[in-house]
Design a protein around this motif. Structure first.
Motif, PDB file in Angstrom:
ATOM      1  N   LEU A   1       6.568  11.685  -6.415  1.00 43.19           N
ATOM      2  CA  LEU A   1       6.580  13.178  -7.132  1.00 43.19           C
ATOM      3  C   LEU A   1       5.628  13.192  -8.351  1.00 43.19           C
ATOM      4  O   LEU A   1       4.953  14.365  -8.453  1.00 43.19           O
ATOM      5  CB  LEU A   1       8.135  13.420  -7.995  1.00 43.19           C
ATOM      6  N   VAL A   2       5.427  11.834  -9.027  1.00 43.10           N
ATOM      7  CA  VAL A   2       4.555  11.995 -10.000  1.00 43.10           C
ATOM      8  C   VAL A   2       3.122  12.411  -9.380  1.00 43.10           C
ATOM      9  O   VAL A   2       2.324  12.972 -10.087  1.00 43.10           O
ATOM     10  CB  VAL A   2       4.405  10.570 -10.751  1.00 43.10           C
ATOM     11  N   THR A   3       2.568  11.655  -8.439  1.00 43.43           N
ATOM     12  CA  THR A   3       1.325  11.913  -7.776  1.00 43.43           C
ATOM     13  C   THR A   3       1.193  13.056  -7.335  1.00 43.43           C
ATOM     14  O   THR A   3      -0.019  13.740  -7.071  1.00 43.43           O
ATOM     15  CB  THR A   3       1.083  10.800  -6.749  1.00 43.43           C
ATOM     16  N   LEU A   4       2.459  13.843  -6.831  1.00 45.93           N
ATOM     17  CA  LEU A   4       2.279  15.146  -6.257  1.00 45.93           C
ATOM     18  C   LEU A   4       2.100  16.065  -7.506  1.00 45.93           C
ATOM     19  O   LEU A   4       1.105  17.053  -7.249  1.00 45.93           O
ATOM     20  CB  LEU A   4       3.715  15.595  -5.782  1.00 45.93           C
ATOM     21  N   GLY A   5       2.695  15.811  -8.725  1.00 49.46           N
ATOM     22  CA  GLY A   5       2.390  16.487  -9.907  1.00 49.46           C
ATOM     23  C   GLY A   5       1.139  16.567 -10.380  1.00 49.46           C
ATOM     24  O   GLY A   5       0.256  17.524 -10.641  1.00 49.46           O
ATOM     25  N   LEU A   6       0.494  15.412 -10.210  1.00 50.40           N
ATOM     26  CA  LEU A   6      -0.737  15.296 -10.604  1.00 50.40           C
ATOM     27  C   LEU A   6      -2.069  15.787  -9.677  1.00 50.40           C
ATOM     28  O   LEU A   6      -2.810  16.570 -10.088  1.00 50.40           O
ATOM     29  CB  LEU A   6      -1.349  13.491 -10.550  1.00 50.40           C
TER      30      LEU A   6
ATOM     31  N   ALA B   1      -5.774  19.022   2.810  1.00 48.80           N
ATOM     32  CA  ALA B   1      -5.389  17.868   3.948  1.00 48.80           C
ATOM     33  C   ALA B   1      -4.285  16.821   3.144  1.00 48.80           C
ATOM     34  O   ALA B   1      -3.649  16.233   3.555  1.00 48.80           O
ATOM     35  CB  ALA B   1      -6.429  17.395   4.632  1.00 48.80           C
ATOM     36  N   GLY B   2      -4.985  16.512   1.804  1.00 57.29           N
ATOM     37  CA  GLY B   2      -4.554  15.308   1.368  1.00 57.29           C
ATOM     38  C   GLY B   2      -2.819  15.931   0.842  1.00 57.29           C
ATOM     39  O   GLY B   2      -1.931  15.282   1.139  1.00 57.29           O
ATOM     40  N   LEU B   3      -2.692  17.253   0.529  1.00 58.18           N
ATOM     41  CA  LEU B   3      -1.446  17.799   0.047  1.00 58.18           C
ATOM     42  C   LEU B   3      -0.693  17.777   1.196  1.00 58.18           C
ATOM     43  O   LEU B   3       0.580  17.500   1.169  1.00 58.18           O
ATOM     44  CB  LEU B   3      -1.627  19.298  -0.581  1.00 58.18           C
ATOM     45  N   VAL B   4      -1.239  18.381   2.412  1.00 58.16           N
ATOM     46  CA  VAL B   4      -0.370  18.437   3.346  1.00 58.16           C
ATOM     47  C   VAL B   4       0.197  17.016   3.976  1.00 58.16           C
ATOM     48  O   VAL B   4       1.431  16.879   4.285  1.00 58.16           O
ATOM     49  CB  VAL B   4      -1.154  19.284   4.795  1.00 58.16           C
ATOM     50  N   GLY B   5      -0.713  16.084   3.835  1.00 54.89           N
ATOM     51  CA  GLY B   5      -0.266  14.847   4.449  1.00 54.89           C
ATOM     52  C   GLY B   5       0.654  14.112   3.508  1.00 54.89           C
ATOM     53  O   GLY B   5       1.671  13.575   3.948  1.00 54.89           O
ATOM     54  N   GLY B   6       0.743  14.541   2.134  1.00 56.39           N
ATOM     55  CA  GLY B   6       1.684  14.109   1.207  1.00 56.39           C
ATOM     56  C   GLY B   6       3.118  14.770   1.401  1.00 56.39           C
ATOM     57  O   GLY B   6       4.145  13.986   1.491  1.00 56.39           O
ATOM     58  N   PHE B   7       3.050  15.956   1.954  1.00 58.51           N
ATOM     59  CA  PHE B   7       4.026  16.939   2.031  1.00 58.51           C
ATOM     60  C   PHE B   7       4.926  16.475   3.288  1.00 58.51           C
ATOM     61  O   PHE B   7       5.796  16.355   3.445  1.00 58.51           O
ATOM     62  CB  PHE B   7       3.891  18.353   1.957  1.00 58.51           C
ATOM     63  N   LEU B   8       3.955  15.975   4.266  1.00 57.03           N
ATOM     64  CA  LEU B   8       4.632  15.185   5.670  1.00 57.03           C
ATOM     65  C   LEU B   8       5.251  14.245   5.449  1.00 57.03           C
ATOM     66  O   LEU B   8       6.226  13.730   5.868  1.00 57.03           O
ATOM     67  CB  LEU B   8       3.400  15.372   6.671  1.00 57.03           C
ATOM     68  N   GLY B   9       4.675  13.394   4.511  1.00 68.34           N
ATOM     69  CA  GLY B   9       5.359  12.096   4.036  1.00 68.34           C
ATOM     70  C   GLY B   9       6.501  12.018   3.360  1.00 68.34           C
ATOM     71  O   GLY B   9       7.489  11.433   3.472  1.00 68.34           O
TER      72      GLY B   9
ATOM     73  N   VAL C   1       1.640   8.682  -1.349  1.00 66.26           N
ATOM     74  CA  VAL C   1       1.023   8.514  -2.420  1.00 66.26           C
ATOM     75  C   VAL C   1      -0.577   8.654  -2.391  1.00 66.26           C
ATOM     76  O   VAL C   1      -1.357   9.211  -3.171  1.00 66.26           O
ATOM     77  CB  VAL C   1       1.466   7.111  -3.452  1.00 66.26           C
ATOM     78  N   HIS C   2      -0.839   7.832  -1.360  1.00 60.82           N
ATOM     79  CA  HIS C   2      -2.469   7.914  -1.098  1.00 60.82           C
ATOM     80  C   HIS C   2      -2.814   9.456  -0.623  1.00 60.82           C
ATOM     81  O   HIS C   2      -3.990   9.647  -1.011  1.00 60.82           O
ATOM     82  CB  HIS C   2      -2.735   6.798   0.031  1.00 60.82           C
ATOM     83  N   PHE C   3      -2.154  10.091  -0.021  1.00 59.97           N
ATOM     84  CA  PHE C   3      -2.505  11.549   0.435  1.00 59.97           C
ATOM     85  C   PHE C   3      -2.761  12.277  -0.665  1.00 59.97           C
ATOM     86  O   PHE C   3      -3.984  12.987  -1.046  1.00 59.97           O
ATOM     87  CB  PHE C   3      -1.648  11.914   1.454  1.00 59.97           C
ATOM     88  N   PHE C   4      -1.721  12.190  -1.567  1.00 57.03           N
ATOM     89  CA  PHE C   4      -1.900  13.023  -2.893  1.00 57.03           C
ATOM     90  C   PHE C   4      -2.895  12.583  -3.775  1.00 57.03           C
ATOM     91  O   PHE C   4      -3.630  13.276  -4.540  1.00 57.03           O
ATOM     92  CB  PHE C   4      -0.272  12.787  -3.512  1.00 57.03           C
ATOM     93  N   ALA C   5      -3.229  11.149  -3.595  1.00 58.87           N
ATOM     94  CA  ALA C   5      -4.156  10.591  -4.549  1.00 58.87           C
ATOM     95  C   ALA C   5      -5.440  11.109  -4.147  1.00 58.87           C
ATOM     96  O   ALA C   5      -6.429  11.567  -5.003  1.00 58.87           O
ATOM     97  CB  ALA C   5      -4.189   9.093  -4.627  1.00 58.87           C
ATOM     98  N   VAL C   6      -5.677  11.259  -2.901  1.00 59.18           N
ATOM     99  CA  VAL C   6      -7.147  11.777  -2.347  1.00 59.18           C
ATOM    100  C   VAL C   6      -7.331  12.980  -2.651  1.00 59.18           C
ATOM    101  O   VAL C   6      -8.443  13.498  -3.142  1.00 59.18           O
ATOM    102  CB  VAL C   6      -6.786  11.717  -0.729  1.00 59.18           C
ATOM    103  N   SER C   7      -6.223  14.041  -2.809  1.00 65.03           N
ATOM    104  CA  SER C   7      -6.477  15.477  -3.363  1.00 65.03           C
ATOM    105  C   SER C   7      -6.971  15.227  -4.701  1.00 65.03           C
ATOM    106  O   SER C   7      -7.874  15.988  -5.401  1.00 65.03           O
ATOM    107  CB  SER C   7      -5.243  16.358  -3.265  1.00 65.03           C
TER     108      SER C   7
ATOM    109  N   PHE D   1       0.877  -1.120  -0.034  1.00 63.06           N
ATOM    110  CA  PHE D   1       0.111  -0.004  -0.006  1.00 63.06           C
ATOM    111  C   PHE D   1       0.749   1.228  -0.166  1.00 63.06           C
ATOM    112  O   PHE D   1       0.324   2.376  -0.208  1.00 63.06           O
ATOM    113  CB  PHE D   1      -0.797   0.112   1.155  1.00 63.06           C
ATOM    114  N   GLU D   2       2.112   1.034   0.381  1.00 64.60           N
ATOM    115  CA  GLU D   2       3.037   2.242   0.470  1.00 64.60           C
ATOM    116  C   GLU D   2       3.910   2.423  -0.706  1.00 64.60           C
ATOM    117  O   GLU D   2       4.205   1.471  -1.394  1.00 64.60           O
ATOM    118  CB  GLU D   2       3.887   2.319   1.742  1.00 64.60           C
ATOM    119  N   SER D   3       4.346   3.508  -1.065  1.00 67.40           N
ATOM    120  CA  SER D   3       5.165   3.772  -2.301  1.00 67.40           C
ATOM    121  C   SER D   3       6.648   3.524  -1.698  1.00 67.40           C
ATOM    122  O   SER D   3       6.989   3.618  -0.753  1.00 67.40           O
ATOM    123  CB  SER D   3       5.455   5.190  -2.685  1.00 67.40           C
ATOM    124  N   GLU D   4       7.285   2.854  -2.745  1.00 65.15           N
ATOM    125  CA  GLU D   4       8.793   2.356  -2.559  1.00 65.15           C
ATOM    126  C   GLU D   4       9.618   3.259  -3.521  1.00 65.15           C
ATOM    127  O   GLU D   4      11.039   2.862  -3.254  1.00 65.15           O
ATOM    128  CB  GLU D   4       8.984   1.064  -2.588  1.00 65.15           C
ATOM    129  N   ALA D   5       8.980   4.196  -4.150  1.00 63.70           N
ATOM    130  CA  ALA D   5       9.997   4.974  -5.143  1.00 63.70           C
ATOM    131  C   ALA D   5       9.715   6.305  -5.083  1.00 63.70           C
ATOM    132  O   ALA D   5       8.552   6.556  -4.830  1.00 63.70           O
ATOM    133  CB  ALA D   5       9.991   4.359  -6.454  1.00 63.70           C
TER     134      ALA D   5
END
Length: 771
Positions: A113-118, A155-163, A173-179, A104-108
């Motif tokens: 960065l791709v999900t952040l961009g999306l 909140a999804g963005l902030v969670g992704g940045f914290l990760g 990835v999942h936090f960014f995906a939620v956004s 469930f977690e990203s390993e790369a």
């Protein structure tokens, strides 16, 4: 404007502005009508108030407005396409992680960065307008769905940045995906609302199309064809048989009959002789007329009706959507719970030393809890609840020949306590027909044969009714040997060698025919609201033919259904009081308004609304359009005029009046479905928010909750229909094919600011403008 909050914020802003006397805001048409003191306030200041609130001003030019609406749909389509593509790519990455990498977690880092961009591309690309709405709402201390959406997306963005930078164990990835998913789903829900929502801005355009573009002006004996805009008061215009009268004026030469249903809705044409007034848009049926122009421009009848429709649209009582009422309390609650969750995990361990939560502030868990609350707090099914109920109700209604074009109808119709009904074409068939035949010499068969033979060459609608009656009963009639039509009075003919007069009682009296023996029958028939045609020879009256507008077969049963539902029926008509009372008595209506013009109908409905009544209006003519627009629910008979259809919320595709109560029952059912949909949507979110406060809920569960809530709404909306084999999409087929309401022409429901600003349109009323 997108919701009831927009209406209230605009109204409050203007009510607090010195110099504003009255303000009416229409959410459905995105229009504002302001009455103000021009000595204390300028138009520029009024517009600046709107701009300060975060809106721009749409060009009130009806021609450009149509093109703007098409552009809005195109922009919405582009947004859905871009956001949908981003959501598909994001979903593909997540599936790759789960089924290929087995985690469930990203390993790369590249996936992060791709999900952040999306996420950034979706939120600040196609979803940027949502952020603008949310900012303007927060600035005015209004908490609506846009605020809630942006809270979840950020909140999804902030969670992704914290990760990425603080807590490596965060599911980046999942936090960014939620956004991405939350923003995409909201764009999709607004797009769905856009294509199913009714629009009536074409009403005025359709109305003005009734007026001819040109007229034959007669000046110094010369006839020239000129644009209507070139005509001036006292000009003379010629109107041939079968043409629409281009302007309001007075007949100065010629005799004819004129179909004035454009004004009165009455089906029987009126006779016109020199000195009589005629109205632009009415139809000259028989003779050639020379008309002197009396009014032009904004003072012309059709333009007055157009202004009345505009006025009615903005003065129509507003409706606070059920979803908006819920959001008023739900949004602040979610924000408060998120803050409380963070504070709980940070402060409780410190304040409760030695407790089960430890003794150190758990910032990581508090942040996770707060972010999860905001993510799970956005009810993804909320935006679909009302549109899906509309689609469901529209499908059920379409199967009964009813088109529901307004989501508001679901919420208002169940509260309607008064239904105002037009007479001609609504309660009645709208076509003259023989109602009774009285034989004073011979039998009914001979009276009709004599009358039909005399009327063979007549083009008058009453003559058509007599001939149609004879044909239906297989009564043979022949051409007269001689024929002379006396305009506005009757015909003189030789039938089978005998002189025959067929016409108005007054004309036969002028011709020396003694009507004493028929006087009682004439009075009796006229009291029933019927037009009496006398048939006579040189010596005396032979018989009477009563012609009227027959009441529809289901009119009385429909009135009974209204009363059974606790609804008061009222008749409003431009016809005379005697005829109106006769029809009302036949169907069981006690309250009657007769001899009313279009604005009188609208004003009466407004009076009822000011008295606290919820009013529906049923009509079919141009004269009904302002009242249909003003009413809480406008119901148009589909066999009527385009302007009536475009002004209505509900359309009866045939001429069956019982469809009014069918629509009422369907609207009640659809409102219940909307309530159930919202309950289902908020139930998943309520459970999710509660669970999220523990700080143990993974963002994947937010996506699962989104899928489950949407599925629940879909099942609740359509499961019954699918099990019965009914199509939930029937409404779209009917809408695009019957109501001249092509999807690409629909008006926007969003709060998006328009690209162009334009000056407001100033109406004919002093110090009043439509923006």
């Amino acid at each position: 404007m997108s919701c009831s909050f927009c209406v209230e914020s605009i109204r409050k802003a203007y009510e607090r502005t010195e110099g504003v006397e009255e303000v009416n805001v229409s959410l459905a048409h995105e229009e504002i009508r302001i009455q103000y003191d021009s000595a204390a306030l300028s138009e520029v200041e009024l517009k600046d108030t709107l701009r300060d609130l975060g809106y721009t001003i749409r060009d009130p030019d009806k021609q450009t407005q149509f093109e703007e609406q098409q552009q809005e749909v195109k922009r919405a389509t582009r947004r859905v396409t871009l956001a949908g593509a981003a959501a598909l790519v994001t979903a593909g990455l997540m599936l790759f992680m789960i089924f290929v990498r087995g985690t469930f977690e990203s390993e790369a880092r590249w996936m992060d960065l791709v999900t952040l961009g999306l996420a950034l591309g979706t939120m600040f690309g196609p979803g940027r307008y949502i952020g603008v709405k949310a900012y303007n709402s927060l600035r005015r201390r209004i908490f609506n769905q846009h605020v809630l959406l942006e809270a979840g997306a950020f909140a999804g963005l902030v969670g992704g940045f914290l990760g990425l930078f603080v807590f490596p164990s965060f599911p980046t990835v999942h936090f960014f995906a939620v956004s991405v998913f939350i923003t995409t789903y909201h764009i999709l829900s607004e797009y769905t609302s856009l294509i199913v929502r009714s629009r009536s801005s074409q009403a005025v355009r359709g109305l003005l199309d009734l007026q001819p573009d040109t007229a034959r002006r007669v000046r110094d004996g010369t006839v020239e064809e000129v644009e209507i805009s070139e005509l001036e008061t006292d000009d003379h215009v010629r109107v041939n048989p079968g043409e629409r009268i281009p302007v309001d004026g007075i007949v100065i030469a010629g005799e004819t009959t004129v179909d004035e249903s454009v004004v009165t809705g009455e089906s029987v044409p009126g006779d016109k002789i020199p000195g009589d007034e005629v109205v632009g848009g009415s139809i000259n049926e028989t003779g050639t007329l020379l008309v002197e122009v009396t009014t032009t421009g904004d003072d012309a009848f059709l333009n007055q009706v157009a202004r009345q429709i505009e006025k009615a649209r903005t003065m129509k009582p507003g409706v606070v959507q059920l979803a908006d009422r819920v959001l008023k309390y739900f949004v602040p609650s979610v924000l408060a719970v998120a803050a409380a969750s963070f504070l709980f995990w940070v402060l409780v361990p410190v304040l409760w030393t030695g407790g089960p939560l430890g003794s150190e502030p758990n910032v990581k868990r508090g942040a996770f809890a707060a972010l999860a609350v905001l993510v799970l707090g956005y009810p993804c099914a909320l935006g679909m609840a009302t549109p899906l109920a509309l689609i469901r109700g529209g499908g059920l209604a379409a199967n009964r020949g009813i088109l529901l074009r307004s989501g508001d109808a679901f919420q208002i119709f169940q509260d309607v306590d008064t239904i105002v009904l037009d007479k001609t074409g609504t309660m009645t068939t709208g076509e003259p027909a023989v109602e009774a035949v009285v034989a004073l010499r011979g039998d009914e068969h001979s009276v009709i044969r004599r009358a039909a033979s005399a009327e063979v060459f007549s083009e008058h609608p009453l003559a058509d009714a007599i001939r149609e009656y004879a044909n239906e009963r297989s009564i043979e009639f022949s051409d007269p040997e001689t024929f002379d039509s006396v305009t506005g009075k009757g015909v003189r003919a030789t039938v089978e060698g005998e002189q025959t007069l067929v016409g108005k009682p007054g004309w036969l009296t002028e011709e020396g025919v003694d009507l004493m023996v028929a006087r009682g029958d004439i009075d009796r028939l006229q009291e029933r609201g019927e037009t009496v045609v006398c048939v006579a020879d040189d010596e005396s009256v032979i018989g009477l033919v009563a012609i009227g507008d027959p009441v529809k077969n289901d009119a009385d049963s429909t009135v009974e259904r209204m009363r059974a539902a606790g609804i008061t029926p009222v008749m409003s008509t431009g016809d005379n009081e005697r005829t109106a009372n006769a029809v009302a008595a036949t169907v069981g209506i006690d309250r009657v308004m007769a001899d009313v013009l279009p604005d009188d109908k609208r004003a009466e409905i407004r009076r009822l609304q000011d008295g606290g009544e919820r009013v529906a209006m049923v009509g079919d003519g141009i004269n009904d359009a302002p009242a249909l627009t003003q009413a809480d629910i406008g119901i148009a008979v589909g066999a009527g005029t385009d302007i009536a259809i475009e002004s209505a919320d509900i359309i009866l595709m045939g001429d069956r009046l019982g469809g009014v109560m069918d629509a009422y029952e369907i609207a009640e059912s659809s409102y219940r479905k909307t309530t159930q949909n919202l309950l289902a949507a908020f139930s998943f979110n309520g459970i999710g928010v509660t669970a999220a406060t523990t700080g143990l809920v993974h963002p994947v569960f937010a996506m699962i909750a989104m899928i489950l809530s949407v599925s629940a709404v879909l099942v609740n909306s359509f499961a019954g229909q699918l099990l019965r084999g009914e199509s939930p999409n029937t409404a779209f087929a009917v809408d695009s094919g019957t109501a001249a309401a092509d999807v690409d022409d629909s008006a926007s429901t969003g709060c998006e600011t328009k690209p162009d600003a334009a000056d407001a349109n100033t109406s004919a009323e002093p110090d009043t403008q439509n923006t």
